[in-house]
Design a protein around this motif. Sequence first.
Motif, PDB file in Angstrom:
ATOM      1  N   GLY A  21       0.587  -1.522  -0.032  1.00  0.00           N
ATOM      2  CA  GLY A  21      -0.237  -0.036   0.254  1.00  0.00           C
ATOM      3  C   GLY A  21       0.785   1.050   0.279  1.00  0.00           C
ATOM      4  N   VAL A  22       1.887   1.608  -0.443  1.00  0.00           N
ATOM      5  CA  VAL A  22       2.675   2.595  -0.365  1.00  0.00           C
ATOM      6  C   VAL A  22       2.726   3.435  -1.453  1.00  0.00           C
ATOM      7  CG1 VAL A  22       5.323   3.527  -0.414  1.00  0.00           C
ATOM      8  CG2 VAL A  22       4.752   1.555   0.682  1.00  0.00           C
ATOM      9  N   ASN A  23       2.260   2.485  -2.315  1.00  0.00           N
ATOM     10  CA  ASN A  23       2.085   3.402  -3.632  1.00  0.00           C
ATOM     11  C   ASN A  23       1.023   2.208  -4.656  1.00  0.00           C
ATOM     12  OD1 ASN A  23       1.511   4.207  -6.373  1.00  0.00           O
ATOM     13  ND2 ASN A  23       3.700   5.845  -6.081  1.00  0.00           N
ATOM     14  N   GLU A  24      -0.297   2.680  -3.709  1.00  0.00           N
ATOM     15  CA  GLU A  24      -1.379   2.010  -4.935  1.00  0.00           C
ATOM     16  C   GLU A  24      -0.695   1.412  -6.467  1.00  0.00           C
ATOM     17  OE1 GLU A  24      -4.779   1.915  -3.373  1.00  0.00           O
ATOM     18  OE2 GLU A  24      -4.348   1.365  -1.038  1.00  0.00           O
ATOM     19  N   THR A  25      -0.820   3.441  -7.208  1.00  0.00           N
ATOM     20  CA  THR A  25      -0.928   2.876  -7.735  1.00  0.00           C
ATOM     21  C   THR A  25      -0.062   2.083  -8.624  1.00  0.00           C
ATOM     22  OG1 THR A  25      -2.160   4.899  -8.204  1.00  0.00           O
ATOM     23  CG2 THR A  25      -1.776   4.387 -10.305  1.00  0.00           C
ATOM     24  N   ILE A  26       1.254   2.100  -8.482  1.00  0.00           N
ATOM     25  CA  ILE A  26       2.685   1.240  -8.930  1.00  0.00           C
ATOM     26  C   ILE A  26       2.570  -0.074  -8.889  1.00  0.00           C
ATOM     27  CG2 ILE A  26       4.608   1.192  -8.416  1.00  0.00           C
ATOM     28  CD1 ILE A  26       5.091   4.285  -8.570  1.00  0.00           C
TER      29      ILE A  26
END
Length: 313
Positions: A131-136
């Motif tokens: 969940g640090v960078n959901e899009t990536i």
Amino acid sequence: MRHPLEAFGPVLMPDAAMEPILAKPVRAALLEWLEEIWAKAELEEVGLNARMRAIFTGPPGTGKTTLAHHLAARLGLPLLIVRPEKINCRYMNASAEAVGKLFDMVAAQPEPIFLFFDEFDSIAAKRMGSGVNETIEQDHNVTINALLAAMDRFEGFIVAATNLGSRVDEAVWRRFEIQIGIDLPGPHERQRIVERYIAPFVIPKAALAALAHSLETASPALIRSFCEHIKRQIVVGPKAGWPMDRNAVIERVIATVKPHPDIGLPRLWSLGLKDKAVPQFPWPLERDLAAYPVDEPVSAGGDVVPLRRGRSA
Ligand SMILES: Nc1ncnc2c1ncn2[C@@H]1O[C@H](COP(=O)(O)OP(=O)(O)O)[C@@H](O)[C@H]1O
Ligand SMILES: [Mg+2]
């Protein structure tokens, strides 16, 4: 002429392939695999498939790419080296699309292609969920799913190589039926690697053993570079007027050929001219004209079966 698949990386033809020098158990495993491939038709008659996918893990410069090219050549197939940067894209879904396009293009070729994924961990890294960078993360998961689906459909040979097997997604890893670890060479392999790359010069057995000892932890790529720099010095040095005594040459070579910092420093580099192998290093090197050419053709070597071209399917 440029091969249409070169949009994804270089395409290497069978003729320029060279056989890497590998430890005996690895060689035995590879030969077993080749035998299985050559027996594809007979296996199918009893309802079995020949394995078509392998993943090679091991430190840089140990011959993974060289080996993939060698195997493709033994099967008479061109090798496509898929470069990760041709797959990895910053835009949403673009990497997954690139994966699909790659496999579609390979399947559409009139001739079979041996598919090789270099630095595979950067394409097939573990799926995340932190969940640090959901899009990536989501985009990466889409890419992995595309890769899994494409691999399941694909009927040709796939080999992947990585320095870091632990970074590869587990479901992707399981798609490879053969996993081969290619380690740094042992003393015997180091000697053979020196012999190959120092040719047409020759080093007597005792000095060769001492040198191989001092090259402990060196990768084949480093050993190759060391030997080739020595030869370059021998050819260029006298023309350029450089000092050509043994110590001067070895000192210049180890000053410019450096092992990768992640791998332990071989004794020759940590001790320099104080290393025991230096005074034993024969100088000037003797030249053996029969030892030329340097590169063995793909079918050479007493322990391999002769090259067979074409598909056995
Ligand atoms: N096992 C080996 N035997 C002979 N030469 C090797 C071997 N491993 C690497 N080399 C040489 O080192 C260079 C880099 O090898 P490469 O196959 O690209 O390594 P990797 O893909 O494991 O990083 C090549 O020029 C190759 O000829
Ligand atoms: Mg490589």
